[in-house]
Structure formats: C-alpha cells, structure tokens
Design a protein around this motif. Structure first.
Motif, PDB file in Angstrom:
ATOM      1  N   LYS A  96     -39.644 -27.381 -24.383  1.00  0.00           N
ATOM      2  CA  LYS A  96     -39.615 -26.076 -23.725  1.00  0.00           C
ATOM      3  C   LYS A  96     -40.935 -25.328 -23.925  1.00  0.00           C
ATOM      4  CE  LYS A  96     -34.615 -25.350 -24.204  1.00  0.00           C
ATOM      5  NZ  LYS A  96     -33.565 -24.547 -24.872  1.00  0.00           N
ATOM      6  N   LEU A  97     -41.530 -25.467 -25.099  1.00  0.00           N
ATOM      7  CA  LEU A  97     -42.745 -24.733 -25.408  1.00  0.00           C
ATOM      8  C   LEU A  97     -43.975 -25.306 -24.715  1.00  0.00           C
ATOM      9  CD1 LEU A  97     -42.286 -24.121 -29.247  1.00  0.00           C
ATOM     10  CD2 LEU A  97     -41.985 -22.467 -27.405  1.00  0.00           C
ATOM     11  N   TRP A  98     -44.026 -26.637 -24.573  1.00  0.00           N
ATOM     12  CA  TRP A  98     -45.263 -27.274 -24.143  1.00  0.00           C
ATOM     13  C   TRP A  98     -45.193 -27.990 -22.801  1.00  0.00           C
ATOM     14  CZ3 TRP A  98     -49.182 -25.569 -26.792  1.00  0.00           C
ATOM     15  CH2 TRP A  98     -49.002 -25.187 -28.128  1.00  0.00           C
ATOM     16  N   LYS A  99     -44.008 -28.354 -22.351  1.00  0.00           N
ATOM     17  CA  LYS A  99     -43.915 -29.143 -21.121  1.00  0.00           C
ATOM     18  C   LYS A  99     -44.360 -28.327 -19.908  1.00  0.00           C
ATOM     19  CE  LYS A  99     -40.724 -31.943 -18.383  1.00  0.00           C
ATOM     20  NZ  LYS A  99     -39.316 -32.378 -18.203  1.00  0.00           N
ATOM     21  N   PRO A 100     -45.200 -28.919 -19.025  1.00  0.00           N
ATOM     22  CA  PRO A 100     -45.614 -28.215 -17.808  1.00  0.00           C
ATOM     23  C   PRO A 100     -44.410 -27.965 -16.898  1.00  0.00           C
ATOM     24  CG  PRO A 100     -46.987 -30.153 -18.199  1.00  0.00           C
ATOM     25  CD  PRO A 100     -45.822 -30.250 -19.125  1.00  0.00           C
ATOM     26  N   PRO A 101     -44.507 -26.980 -16.012  1.00  0.00           N
ATOM     27  CA  PRO A 101     -43.410 -26.738 -15.068  1.00  0.00           C
ATOM     28  C   PRO A 101     -43.334 -27.875 -14.059  1.00  0.00           C
ATOM     29  CG  PRO A 101     -45.300 -25.402 -14.478  1.00  0.00           C
ATOM     30  CD  PRO A 101     -45.642 -26.059 -15.785  1.00  0.00           C
ATOM     31  N   PRO A 102     -42.217 -28.034 -13.357  1.00  0.00           N
ATOM     32  CA  PRO A 102     -42.127 -29.084 -12.327  1.00  0.00           C
ATOM     33  C   PRO A 102     -43.191 -28.851 -11.248  1.00  0.00           C
ATOM     34  CG  PRO A 102     -39.971 -28.072 -12.753  1.00  0.00           C
ATOM     35  CD  PRO A 102     -40.983 -27.231 -13.449  1.00  0.00           C
ATOM     36  N   ASN A 103     -43.913 -29.906 -10.873  1.00  0.00           N
ATOM     37  CA  ASN A 103     -44.952 -29.711  -9.851  1.00  0.00           C
ATOM     38  C   ASN A 103     -44.416 -29.885  -8.429  1.00  0.00           C
ATOM     39  OD1 ASN A 103     -44.825 -32.457  -9.236  1.00  0.00           O
ATOM     40  ND2 ASN A 103     -46.655 -32.977 -10.394  1.00  0.00           N
ATOM     41  N   ARG A 104     -43.152 -30.277  -8.313  1.00  0.00           N
ATOM     42  CA  ARG A 104     -42.473 -30.374  -7.014  1.00  0.00           C
ATOM     43  C   ARG A 104     -43.252 -31.241  -6.017  1.00  0.00           C
ATOM     44  NH1 ARG A 104     -40.847 -24.229  -5.664  1.00  0.00           N
ATOM     45  NH2 ARG A 104     -39.593 -25.229  -4.054  1.00  0.00           N
ATOM     46  N   ASP A 105     -43.931 -32.243  -6.564  1.00  0.00           N
ATOM     47  CA  ASP A 105     -44.637 -33.240  -5.751  1.00  0.00           C
ATOM     48  C   ASP A 105     -45.835 -32.679  -4.997  1.00  0.00           C
ATOM     49  OD1 ASP A 105     -42.592 -34.885  -6.623  1.00  0.00           O
ATOM     50  OD2 ASP A 105     -41.423 -34.622  -4.792  1.00  0.00           O
ATOM     51  N   PHE A 106     -46.381 -31.525  -5.428  1.00  0.00           N
ATOM     52  CA  PHE A 106     -47.576 -30.992  -4.787  1.00  0.00           C
ATOM     53  C   PHE A 106     -48.813 -31.600  -5.431  1.00  0.00           C
ATOM     54  CE2 PHE A 106     -44.697 -27.621  -3.372  1.00  0.00           C
ATOM     55  CZ  PHE A 106     -45.118 -27.466  -2.058  1.00  0.00           C
ATOM     56  N   VAL A 107     -49.726 -32.063  -4.596  1.00  0.00           N
ATOM     57  CA  VAL A 107     -50.980 -32.658  -5.059  1.00  0.00           C
ATOM     58  C   VAL A 107     -52.137 -32.069  -4.248  1.00  0.00           C
ATOM     59  CG1 VAL A 107     -49.925 -34.828  -5.826  1.00  0.00           C
ATOM     60  CG2 VAL A 107     -50.697 -34.588  -3.454  1.00  0.00           C
ATOM     61  N   PRO A 108     -53.373 -32.134  -4.773  1.00  0.00           N
ATOM     62  CA  PRO A 108     -54.518 -31.598  -4.036  1.00  0.00           C
ATOM     63  C   PRO A 108     -54.708 -32.291  -2.693  1.00  0.00           C
ATOM     64  CG  PRO A 108     -55.103 -31.971  -6.320  1.00  0.00           C
ATOM     65  CD  PRO A 108     -53.753 -32.587  -6.131  1.00  0.00           C
ATOM     66  N   CYS A 109     -55.046 -31.519  -1.672  1.00  0.00           N
ATOM     67  CA  CYS A 109     -55.346 -32.082  -0.348  1.00  0.00           C
ATOM     68  C   CYS A 109     -56.452 -31.242   0.281  1.00  0.00           C
ATOM     69  CB  CYS A 109     -54.093 -32.111   0.531  1.00  0.00           C
ATOM     70  SG  CYS A 109     -53.290 -30.515   0.751  1.00  0.00           S
ATOM     71  N   ALA A 110     -57.638 -31.336  -0.308  1.00  0.00           N
ATOM     72  CA  ALA A 110     -58.765 -30.514   0.139  1.00  0.00           C
ATOM     73  C   ALA A 110     -59.734 -31.281   1.023  1.00  0.00           C
ATOM     74  CB  ALA A 110     -59.504 -29.955  -1.070  1.00  0.00           C
ATOM     75  N   PHE A 440     -54.387 -26.060  -9.068  1.00  0.00           N
ATOM     76  CA  PHE A 440     -54.992 -27.117  -8.268  1.00  0.00           C
ATOM     77  C   PHE A 440     -54.936 -28.462  -8.984  1.00  0.00           C
ATOM     78  CE2 PHE A 440     -58.648 -29.596  -6.722  1.00  0.00           C
ATOM     79  CZ  PHE A 440     -58.411 -29.561  -5.352  1.00  0.00           C
ATOM     80  N   LEU A 441     -55.068 -28.449 -10.300  1.00  0.00           N
ATOM     81  CA  LEU A 441     -55.119 -29.689 -11.081  1.00  0.00           C
ATOM     82  C   LEU A 441     -53.750 -30.246 -11.449  1.00  0.00           C
ATOM     83  CD1 LEU A 441     -58.104 -28.834 -13.449  1.00  0.00           C
ATOM     84  CD2 LEU A 441     -58.096 -30.465 -11.565  1.00  0.00           C
ATOM     85  N   GLY A 442     -52.685 -29.672 -10.940  1.00  0.00           N
ATOM     86  CA  GLY A 442     -51.365 -30.231 -11.215  1.00  0.00           C
ATOM     87  C   GLY A 442     -50.366 -29.240 -11.769  1.00  0.00           C
ATOM     88  N   HIS A 443     -50.590 -27.961 -11.544  1.00  0.00           N
ATOM     89  CA  HIS A 443     -49.661 -26.912 -11.990  1.00  0.00           C
ATOM     90  C   HIS A 443     -49.381 -27.012 -13.491  1.00  0.00           C
ATOM     91  CE1 HIS A 443     -49.017 -26.759  -7.609  1.00  0.00           C
ATOM     92  NE2 HIS A 443     -48.907 -25.466  -7.857  1.00  0.00           N
ATOM     93  N   ARG A 444     -50.461 -26.877 -14.254  1.00  0.00           N
ATOM     94  CA  ARG A 444     -50.331 -26.853 -15.701  1.00  0.00           C
ATOM     95  C   ARG A 444     -49.694 -25.544 -16.146  1.00  0.00           C
ATOM     96  NH1 ARG A 444     -56.409 -29.214 -16.845  1.00  0.00           N
ATOM     97  NH2 ARG A 444     -56.058 -31.242 -15.861  1.00  0.00           N
ATOM     98  N   LYS A 445     -49.096 -25.570 -17.305  1.00  0.00           N
ATOM     99  CA  LYS A 445     -48.321 -24.416 -17.757  1.00  0.00           C
ATOM    100  C   LYS A 445     -49.223 -23.199 -17.984  1.00  0.00           C
ATOM    101  CE  LYS A 445     -44.416 -23.284 -20.705  1.00  0.00           C
ATOM    102  NZ  LYS A 445     -43.370 -23.876 -21.540  1.00  0.00           N
TER     103      LYS A 445
END
Length: 533
Positions: A96-110, A440-445
């Motif tokens: 709970k303290l350290w795990k990133p939130p769910p990224n819901r399959d979003f990835v960079p597309c620039a 942008f880099l993966g929805h870090r916490k």
C-alpha cells in the motif's frame, strides 16, 4: 577352493552396495530446494523503464467506467489462513505504501502521425528569452519548439533567464544537452546554436506572445511578421501556447521536446544518477519537494508557524521585488484556501498519518529551507533519515553545480522523477513538472496533498479538539485515495470562468499529458478479460 566359491558373492554384494548408494545420492540431489529472498524489500525495476507486457497483469475496464478521475488502488484481498496473516499483513502494508497506482494500460504515444512531414523551408529565425526558474523555463522551451514548427522558423538555442530571483548565470549548454536537443528535433524543427554572423545586426521584432494562444494566433498574426522581419524575438516563453484544442501532432511534439529532446547536460545526468543510487542504498524512498524556501514564502505571503520578525522579513522581500505584482496578502486567508505550502511540521504529521514508518528514507528536494534547523526539527524527529544532495554528495562533488540554482534544481528533478514515491508540499512549477513526467513514464506513485482539507485537520490538532491517531490517519488516507497519480484525463477549465481566468484554471499541459501523449495499449480480447504473467 572354499574361498574361490564365495569370491563372486563378495563382488556382487559390493556392486549392489554401490548401486544403492548411487540411487540414494541421485534422490538426495533431486529434491527441490526453494530460493529464499535475501531481503523483504523487493527490487524495483529501472525507474525509467516502462514495464513490459509480461510484467503487467491486465484487467479489462467496464465501458461505463469514467477515466476522468483517478482510481483508488485496490486493497481488498481474499482471506488467508491464520498462520499466514502476520506476514501477509506486513506485505500488504508495504504494498500500500510503495506500490504504484494501476496504469490502466496507458503507455506513451508521442510519435508523429503518418502524414507528419520534415520541417518546411524556414521563413526566419526565432529567438527566445525564457523566464522563471528551471521548470518554468523547461515548459517554455518546449512550447517554443512547437511554435517554431507552427510558424516555419529556425529556432536559435534559447537564452536562459539570468535576471530572475535566483540570479543564475547558467547558459543553455550548462543545464541541457545542447547537441542532443538539436539532433533529437531534427525531423521536427531546425535548431541552431547561434544566429548567422551576417544577421547579427539585422532588425529584430521583439514580441510578447499572447498567453495560452491558439494555432490560429501563431499561423496568422505571428507568421505574418515574416513579411517584414527575418528575426522574431519572443520576450517571454511561459504559458504562450494553449493547453488544449491544438492539433495532435503539435501536442505530441511538445511531449517529444519535453521528455525526449530536453535532456539535462551529461555532468548533471551523471551526478543525478549517482544521488539516486545513493538514495536507493537505503531502500525505496520518498522524494519530498519541500517548498519552504524564503522566496516561496515571501511570494505567497504564507507565515504560519513563523515568528513575527520572520513574517516581517518576508513582507519586506515581497514589497521590494518589483515583478511580484501582489503586495498585500492575508496569510490566514491564503492558508485556509489551501494556497500555502505545508510546513515541515505538517508534512511530518501527513506522512505519519499515511502510514510511512520512521525508518522511511526521504530525499528533500528543495533549496535552502527558511529558518533552517529550527523549522525542520519536528519533521526530523519523526523521520531521522532525511537526506539531501548536500548530505549524499561531498562538497567536491557538488562544487561544479554550486551557485547555479538551475543546475542544483536539475539534480533535485532527477532524484524526484526516479523516486518510488513523490510528494510535493506545494503545487508549484517543479511539482507540476515532476508529476507530468512521472505520468508519462508509467504513472509512478505521486501523492498530491489536499492542502485545503489538511489545514482544517491540522488546525483541530493544534487546538486540541483532535489527537493524532487512527481516526486522523483514516481520514487523511481516505482524502488521498484518489490523489496518487493514476491515469485520468487532463482537467479542463473551471465552469463559469472567462478570458484568461478560464485558461489559468485549466490543468497545465505538462502536468498531465493524457490524452495527447498517452494511449491505451491495444490488447487481444480473450473472454472479456486477460491476465498476462
């Protein structure tokens, strides 16, 4: 004769004995010996590396589910046998303290679209005077890359602000990798280091580009200036391009400029990564952007927990700084509206309520804290592992960057982007820039404190009507369940606002590059749900 008769039996017995021993040894070494981890702290992946498909478990979202707000991290688990509960509880709390939130399959597309072309023939040269601190200049530079593309200009390497509060003499190449910037944008905009010598004395049009301007403004009003001038100088670079309603390729170019082309200078990158390695030696860490420097407090008019002499000093600074327009500020009103940074003491209460233990390593990403040790004592008493670039590196290692605010801020930026959890005490330019980069880099916490709600709780604690403990902790955790950096669409303007106030109320492009530069990963459909592992 008798001995010869028994000799074959002795040989046979020896053969059988050897065979039995061999079978026993094979059986012994065939037994599976499980590998035990050397530490309870998991190894985190390379912070700049997005997880691969095999590292992600996918879950199809309902079509009715909105993605304009953050999802709260899932905490419900199936019941475990009693003998496993204690270990499972520790693992669950750690997660709970350290795990990133769910990224819901979003990835960079620039990447640019299929009909994107190389730069058109240049009609002239665009000079840029950036303004503000490091992160304000970063955003402005990236916007000017897009503007140069829109008006068919050759972009001359921008000039950094040397006249702001920080009085930093750094040039572009001192802070950023100039050659990489030019090469990375070769298919987008022509960038040169200096104006051609023959144009050194040419007449230049100095223009204050309109804030939050549309494509039409640049294509018509600004581009028409090429009929009379070969050189246009942008007097300022901050917020000169609209956040929304721009062509997709323009938005994607802004992301490529910000997250790929605008790399820090090699010496800053190397020092930043060294600081990250030294922080990681303590385990997963929090980067705390503690915005409690003299200039921030003077500008915002926030004086809570300060002495009368300190408050008077800050007021004098504000009154004597000509480019700060607002002089009369009510500090109590500012604080009650959530416009003030959290104090170091309040940050300590906040982190404790979230459940972070006193052994948590914390990197202080900040300049000189106003009041020094006297204002840091409460936070330090709760969290002794308070680190900073000055504590992690020697004087000799930091010497090349000293007395250069932008370069020192760049080191903090790197350590913050790479952290396991990022928490800003105030939503200033750096906090917004780091949040956007981490998205942008993966929805870090990234935990964004709800300062307005927190102030009400802190006041009750100060007045003695509430006490620190489970009740306060539960309330703070609940307030921040959806403020941890999970994917959501960029927020538009506040309803009812008009003119510049409408643009000002929008969430800035670089705070959240979704949906323009983050796309849903296309996954094969198997019975409405997929789990890849």
């Amino acid at each position: 004769m008798h001995q010869k008769k028994w000799k074959p039996l002795v040989v046979l017995r020896k053969v059988l004995t050897c065979a039995i021993c061999s079978i026993a040894l094979v059986a012994l070494f065939s037994v599976h010996v499980p590998d035990f981890p050397s530490s309870k702290v998991p190894k985190f992946s390379d912070p700049f590396k997005l997880p691969t498909q095999h590292e992600i478990k996918y879950q199809r979202l309902s079509t009715e589910q909105s993605w304009t707000q953050e999802l709260a991290p899932p905490h419900s688990k199936s019941p475990l046998p009693s003998r496993q509960l204690e270990g499972a509880r520790i693992d669950s709390d750690f997660e709970k303290l350290w795990k990133p939130p769910p990224n819901r399959d979003f990835v960079p597309c620039a990447e640019p679209s299929f009909n994107y072309t190389t730069p058109a023939e240049s009609r002239g040269y665009l000079l840029v005077n950036t303004n503000g601190g490091l992160n304000q200049m970063r955003a402005g530079i990236c916007d000017m890359v897009a503007v140069a593309r829109i008006i068919n200009a050759t972009l001359v390497i921008p000039e950094l602000d040397k006249r702001s509060f920080w009085q930093d003499s750094s040039n572009f190449s001192d802070v950023f990798d100039e050659d990489h910037f030019i090469d990375a944008l070769a298919n987008d905009v022509k960038v040169i280091k200096k104006l051609p010598k023959e144009l050194a004395t040419a007449t230049r049009a100095v223009k204050h580009f309109r804030s939050w301007s549309s494509l039409a403004y640049y294509e018509e009003e600004i581009a028409n200036m090429w009929d009379d001038y070969q050189i246009i100088r942008a007097a300022k670079s901050d917020s000169r391009l609209a956040n929304n309603h721009l062509p997709p390729d323009v938005q994607k170019l802004r992301c490529r400029a910000c997250y790929e082309a605008l790399r820090f200078a090699p010496q800053i990158e190397a020092m930043g990564k060294l600081l990250v390695d030294r922080m990681r030696s303590y385990g997963p860490y929090i980067a705390l952007h503690l915005r409690y420097e003299k200039d921030m407090l003077a500008f915002s008019g926030c004086t809570h927990d300060l002495s009368p002499s300190e408050a008077e000093e800050l007021t004098t600074i504000r009154e004597n700084t000509p480019y700060w327009k607002v002089k009369e500020i009510d500090p109590n009103e500012q604080r009650s509206k959530g416009y003030c940074p959290l104090t170091p003491k309040e940050v300590g209460i906040f982190l404790t309520a979230l459940g972070y233990p006193s052994s948590t390593p914390i990197y202080i990403a900040a300049g000189e804290i106003y009041g020094g040790d006297s204002h840091m004592a409460d936070l330090l008493s709760r969290y002794p592992l308070l680190m900073s670039k000055e504590k992690l590196a020697s004087v000799e290692e930091l010497e090349p960057f000293m007395n250069h605010a932008s370069q020192m801020a760049a080191l903090d930026y790197i350590v913050s982007v790479e952290s396991d959890v990022f928490i800003p005490s105030y939503s200033g330019n750096m906090a917004r820039a780091v949040e956007g980069h981490r998205r942008f880099l993966g929805h870090r916490k990234t935990i964004s404190p709800d300062r307005k709600s927190l102030v009400r709780l802190f006041d009750k604690l100060e007045q003695g009507t509430m006490k620190e403990g489970k009740n306060v902790s539960n309330r703070i955790i609940e307030i921040h369940r959806r403020r941890q950096g999970s994917p959501r669409k960029r927020k538009g303007p506040i309803s009812g606002t008009k003119g510049t106030d409408r643009f000002r109320s929008e969430e800035a492009f670089y705070v959240n590059p979704l949906p323009d530069c983050l796309c849903r990963r296309e996954l094969p459909s198997v019975n409405s749900s997929i789990a890849i592992g």
